[in-house]
Design a protein around this motif. Structure first.
Motif, PDB file in Angstrom:
ATOM      1  N   ASP A 141      44.871  35.104  56.391  1.00 22.26           N
ATOM      2  CA  ASP A 141      45.159  34.825  54.924  1.00 22.26           C
ATOM      3  C   ASP A 141      44.142  35.582  54.205  1.00 22.26           C
ATOM      4  OD1 ASP A 141      45.334  33.908  52.373  1.00 22.26           O
ATOM      5  OD2 ASP A 141      46.843  32.297  53.224  1.00 22.26           O
ATOM      6  N   PRO A 142      44.409  36.375  52.888  1.00 19.66           N
ATOM      7  CA  PRO A 142      43.321  37.174  52.317  1.00 19.66           C
ATOM      8  C   PRO A 142      42.480  35.984  51.506  1.00 19.66           C
ATOM      9  CG  PRO A 142      45.334  37.327  51.203  1.00 19.66           C
ATOM     10  CD  PRO A 142      45.853  36.828  52.557  1.00 19.66           C
ATOM     11  N   ARG A 143      43.206  34.851  51.247  1.00 21.60           N
ATOM     12  CA  ARG A 143      42.078  33.989  50.654  1.00 21.60           C
ATOM     13  C   ARG A 143      40.802  33.565  51.535  1.00 21.60           C
ATOM     14  NH1 ARG A 143      47.723  31.192  48.758  1.00 21.60           N
ATOM     15  NH2 ARG A 143      48.103  32.102  50.809  1.00 21.60           N
ATOM     16  N   SER A 144      41.443  33.173  52.807  1.00 27.83           N
ATOM     17  CA  SER A 144      40.276  32.870  53.722  1.00 27.83           C
ATOM     18  C   SER A 144      39.195  33.886  53.865  1.00 27.83           C
ATOM     19  CB  SER A 144      41.170  32.667  55.144  1.00 27.83           C
ATOM     20  OG  SER A 144      41.754  31.162  54.758  1.00 27.83           O
ATOM     21  N   VAL A 145      40.028  35.120  54.012  1.00 26.33           N
ATOM     22  CA  VAL A 145      39.045  36.384  54.303  1.00 26.33           C
ATOM     23  C   VAL A 145      37.919  36.368  53.019  1.00 26.33           C
ATOM     24  CG1 VAL A 145      38.852  38.721  54.282  1.00 26.33           C
ATOM     25  CG2 VAL A 145      40.725  37.541  55.446  1.00 26.33           C
ATOM     26  N   VAL A 146      38.439  36.398  51.869  1.00 28.31           N
ATOM     27  CA  VAL A 146      37.376  36.492  50.655  1.00 28.31           C
ATOM     28  C   VAL A 146      36.723  35.307  50.856  1.00 28.31           C
ATOM     29  CG1 VAL A 146      37.416  36.708  48.157  1.00 28.31           C
ATOM     30  CG2 VAL A 146      38.940  37.983  49.445  1.00 28.31           C
ATOM     31  N   TRP A 147      36.968  34.052  51.078  1.00 29.73           N
ATOM     32  CA  TRP A 147      36.125  32.900  51.063  1.00 29.73           C
ATOM     33  C   TRP A 147      35.301  32.984  52.086  1.00 29.73           C
ATOM     34  CZ3 TRP A 147      35.772  29.238  47.552  1.00 29.73           C
ATOM     35  CH2 TRP A 147      35.198  27.980  48.118  1.00 29.73           C
ATOM     36  N   SER A 148      35.526  33.434  53.252  1.00 25.57           N
ATOM     37  CA  SER A 148      34.795  33.835  54.225  1.00 25.57           C
ATOM     38  C   SER A 148      33.261  34.558  53.719  1.00 25.57           C
ATOM     39  CB  SER A 148      35.249  34.168  55.665  1.00 25.57           C
ATOM     40  OG  SER A 148      34.387  34.414  56.692  1.00 25.57           O
ATOM     41  N   GLN A 149      33.836  35.493  53.220  1.00 23.46           N
ATOM     42  CA  GLN A 149      32.748  36.580  52.585  1.00 23.46           C
ATOM     43  C   GLN A 149      31.832  36.081  51.620  1.00 23.46           C
ATOM     44  OE1 GLN A 149      35.575  39.665  50.772  1.00 23.46           O
ATOM     45  NE2 GLN A 149      36.277  40.253  52.848  1.00 23.46           N
ATOM     46  N   ILE A 319      49.091  42.043  45.296  1.00 23.48           N
ATOM     47  CA  ILE A 319      49.485  42.285  46.729  1.00 23.48           C
ATOM     48  C   ILE A 319      50.269  41.037  47.072  1.00 23.48           C
ATOM     49  CG2 ILE A 319      47.093  43.013  47.105  1.00 23.48           C
ATOM     50  CD1 ILE A 319      46.133  40.204  47.895  1.00 23.48           C
ATOM     51  N   GLU A 320      51.066  40.728  46.270  1.00 23.48           N
ATOM     52  CA  GLU A 320      52.354  39.553  46.668  1.00 23.48           C
ATOM     53  C   GLU A 320      52.947  40.204  47.835  1.00 23.48           C
ATOM     54  OE1 GLU A 320      51.738  39.010  42.330  1.00 23.48           O
ATOM     55  OE2 GLU A 320      51.605  40.560  43.602  1.00 23.48           O
ATOM     56  N   LYS A 321      53.343  41.527  47.674  1.00 27.36           N
ATOM     57  CA  LYS A 321      54.519  42.160  48.707  1.00 27.36           C
ATOM     58  C   LYS A 321      53.643  42.154  49.996  1.00 27.36           C
ATOM     59  CE  LYS A 321      55.490  46.379  48.148  1.00 27.36           C
ATOM     60  NZ  LYS A 321      56.335  47.844  47.710  1.00 27.36           N
ATOM     61  N   VAL A 322      52.388  42.355  49.858  1.00 23.52           N
ATOM     62  CA  VAL A 322      51.674  42.424  51.340  1.00 23.52           C
ATOM     63  C   VAL A 322      51.528  41.189  52.047  1.00 23.52           C
ATOM     64  CG1 VAL A 322      49.424  43.407  52.560  1.00 23.52           C
ATOM     65  CG2 VAL A 322      50.146  44.303  50.068  1.00 23.52           C
ATOM     66  N   LEU A 323      51.212  39.981  51.065  1.00 22.14           N
ATOM     67  CA  LEU A 323      51.328  38.568  51.745  1.00 22.14           C
ATOM     68  C   LEU A 323      52.500  38.524  52.451  1.00 22.14           C
ATOM     69  CD1 LEU A 323      48.617  38.430  50.110  1.00 22.14           C
ATOM     70  CD2 LEU A 323      49.481  35.920  49.743  1.00 22.14           C
ATOM     71  N   ASP A 324      53.657  38.784  51.729  1.00 23.91           N
ATOM     72  CA  ASP A 324      55.126  38.317  52.246  1.00 23.91           C
ATOM     73  C   ASP A 324      55.257  39.217  53.311  1.00 23.91           C
ATOM     74  OD1 ASP A 324      57.840  37.277  51.830  1.00 23.91           O
ATOM     75  OD2 ASP A 324      58.309  39.290  51.797  1.00 23.91           O
ATOM     76  N   THR A 325      54.903  40.518  53.415  1.00 24.96           N
ATOM     77  CA  THR A 325      55.072  41.383  54.528  1.00 24.96           C
ATOM     78  C   THR A 325      54.754  40.789  55.888  1.00 24.96           C
ATOM     79  OG1 THR A 325      55.350  43.093  53.148  1.00 24.96           O
ATOM     80  CG2 THR A 325      55.132  43.755  55.504  1.00 24.96           C
ATOM     81  N   VAL A 326      53.412  40.255  56.013  1.00 23.65           N
ATOM     82  CA  VAL A 326      52.692  39.930  57.060  1.00 23.65           C
ATOM     83  C   VAL A 326      52.870  38.191  57.255  1.00 23.65           C
ATOM     84  CG1 VAL A 326      51.237  41.863  57.278  1.00 23.65           C
ATOM     85  CG2 VAL A 326      50.387  39.876  55.975  1.00 23.65           C
ATOM     86  N   GLY A 327      53.634  37.502  56.321  1.00 26.85           N
ATOM     87  CA  GLY A 327      54.048  36.204  56.724  1.00 26.85           C
ATOM     88  C   GLY A 327      53.235  35.261  55.947  1.00 26.85           C
ATOM     89  N   TYR A 328      52.557  35.731  54.752  1.00 27.80           N
ATOM     90  CA  TYR A 328      51.886  34.323  53.957  1.00 27.80           C
ATOM     91  C   TYR A 328      52.757  34.368  52.726  1.00 27.80           C
ATOM     92  CZ  TYR A 328      48.154  35.453  57.227  1.00 27.80           C
ATOM     93  OH  TYR A 328      47.241  35.448  58.442  1.00 27.80           O
ATOM     94  N   SER A 329      52.319  33.065  52.075  1.00 28.65           N
ATOM     95  CA  SER A 329      52.982  32.480  50.951  1.00 28.65           C
ATOM     96  C   SER A 329      51.891  31.944  49.834  1.00 28.65           C
ATOM     97  CB  SER A 329      53.892  31.468  51.184  1.00 28.65           C
ATOM     98  OG  SER A 329      54.427  30.867  50.107  1.00 28.65           O
ATOM     99  N   LEU A 330      52.259  32.178  48.874  1.00 31.48           N
ATOM    100  CA  LEU A 330      51.320  31.705  47.706  1.00 31.48           C
ATOM    101  C   LEU A 330      51.191  30.185  47.767  1.00 31.48           C
ATOM    102  CD1 LEU A 330      51.687  33.785  44.642  1.00 31.48           C
ATOM    103  CD2 LEU A 330      49.597  33.803  46.038  1.00 31.48           C
ATOM    104  N   SER A 331      52.273  29.587  48.327  1.00 34.16           N
ATOM    105  CA  SER A 331      52.523  27.959  48.457  1.00 34.16           C
ATOM    106  C   SER A 331      51.282  27.504  49.504  1.00 34.16           C
ATOM    107  CB  SER A 331      53.676  27.496  48.545  1.00 34.16           C
ATOM    108  OG  SER A 331      54.223  28.028  49.611  1.00 34.16           O
ATOM    109  N   GLU A 332      51.089  28.444  50.615  1.00 34.16           N
ATOM    110  CA  GLU A 332      50.332  28.054  51.627  1.00 34.16           C
ATOM    111  C   GLU A 332      49.145  27.334  51.232  1.00 34.16           C
ATOM    112  OE1 GLU A 332      51.518  30.172  55.749  1.00 34.16           O
ATOM    113  OE2 GLU A 332      50.642  31.614  53.953  1.00 34.16           O
ATOM    114  N   PRO A 333      48.178  26.773  51.858  1.00 35.89           N
ATOM    115  CA  PRO A 333      48.248  26.643  53.113  1.00 35.89           C
ATOM    116  C   PRO A 333      49.121  26.117  54.032  1.00 35.89           C
ATOM    117  CG  PRO A 333      46.623  25.051  52.132  1.00 35.89           C
ATOM    118  CD  PRO A 333      47.269  25.715  51.277  1.00 35.89           C
TER     119      PRO A 333
END
Length: 333
Positions: A141-149, A319-333
């Motif tokens: 999840d890019p939110r976790s990636v950036v948070w980890s950064q 990047i909404e389309k990218v999230l959807d393609t690889v299985g992530y949603s804005l409503s997650e975690p």
């Protein structure tokens, strides 16, 4: 050969550590790192106390060959590989060295694992050079990636305001990144402008729709906040790698979500090793059970302001389309 690829902070090292427990796998860590030889020498000289000494251990017996064959400028050839051409003879020769040489410099059988963080544009080229290859694409999840950064290892404070919190811990501007991050932090963060420019230059050479979409993502975030740019960079890298690798490898391509792996590592390993026609080794399953920490998933979600800021950042990054393609949603975690 097994290729493990994911953008920085996506969990590729965790998967690599797990796979290398298998006795018939020879595993090479970050073979495209521009400072590889220095890292290998440092890890070897300080072993076993160096935190990455075990990761670089396979390189030790190849040190003489590497000094002759490895050139940091190999990384500059990534743009040439984008369209899957037959070029890059130095890069091909270097990777063939790793693929063919066992611990004693001779072909000793078994499969080779190459763990990359820098091969997001190279999937099609790698397929033409190494036909008998499985491609494991690790995404997080890019939110976790950036948070980890952004955060310290304890996740107790943010290294800088991007802005994910309502307060600042450092009196710095959003452009003064190099003074905030430690030398061991994800270098793509404090050199974000450099990596955006590099990505735009490389993707401009791509002739297919995936490259064009990714190039538009990076063009669209020019002048936006750094955390938005980091999200867009994740999107461009994941989008191109996913589309190119899936088309090139077919059923030899596997998309591995970090979140799925840490929640149920044994099931993920079983699926991966089935592709190689063998059950997962007991050592790999034991390591995964002992080392994987499910609590590391979506730690950003515990910070009230982060959810809305990330929602805004994802929208601005497009990047909404990218999230959807690889299985992530804005409503997650």
């Amino acid at each position: 050969m097994i290729i493990v690829q994911g953008v920085f902070r996506s969990g590729t090292t965790l998967l690599f550590r797990t796979l290398r427990q298998a006795p018939r796998l020879r595993c090479y860590y970050e073979p495209l790192h521009p400072n590889l030889l220095d890292h290998v020498a440092e890890a070897h000289s300080q072993a076993p106390n160096h935190r990455k000494s075990s990761l670089y251990s396979e390189y030790a017996a190849l040190n003489g060959h590497l000094r002759k064959r490895f050139d940091p400028r190999l990384c500059d050839e990534r743009s040439v590989t984008l369209n899957g051409g037959q070029g890059c003879p130095r890069l091909r020769s270097y990777l063939n060295l790793l693929a063919a040489s066992g611990p004693n410099g001779a072909d000793e059988g078994g499969r080779v694992v190459l763990q990359f963080n820098r091969a997001f544009w190279m999937a099609r080229w790698l397929r033409t050079q190494f036909p008998d290859t499985c491609f494991l694409h690790v995404v997080r999840d890019p939110r976790s990636v950036v948070w980890s950064q952004l955060t310290t290892s304890s996740c107790q404070r943010v290294r800088m305001d991007w802005p994910l919190l309502s307060r600042r811990f450092f009196n710095v501007s959003s452009g003064d990144l190099s003074n905030v991050f430690s030398p061991y932090a994800y270098h793509g963060v404090y050199q974000i402008k450099h990596y955006l420019a590099l990505g735009r230059a490389e993707l401009k050479q791509g002739s297919d729709a995936a490259c064009q979409f990714a190039h538009e993502l990076l063009e669209s975030v020019e002048g936006k906040r750094p955390y938005v740019q980091a999200l867009a960079l994740w999107g461009a890298q994941v989008w191109v790698c996913h589309h190119h690798a899936r088309a090139a490898y077919g059923d030899r391509y596997a998309l591995i979500r970090y979140e799925d792996f840490v929640r149920d590592p044994c099931s993920s390993l079983r699926s991966l090793f089935e592709r190689a026609g063998t059950p997962p080794p007991d050592a790999a399953r034991r390591f995964a059970k002992e080392s994987v920490r499910p609590k590391r998933v979506a730690r950003w979600s515990t910070v009230p302001t982060a959810t809305e800021r990330f929602r805004e950042g994802i929208r601005r990054a497009g990047i909404e389309k990218v999230l959807d393609t690889v299985g992530y949603s804005l409503s997650e975690p």
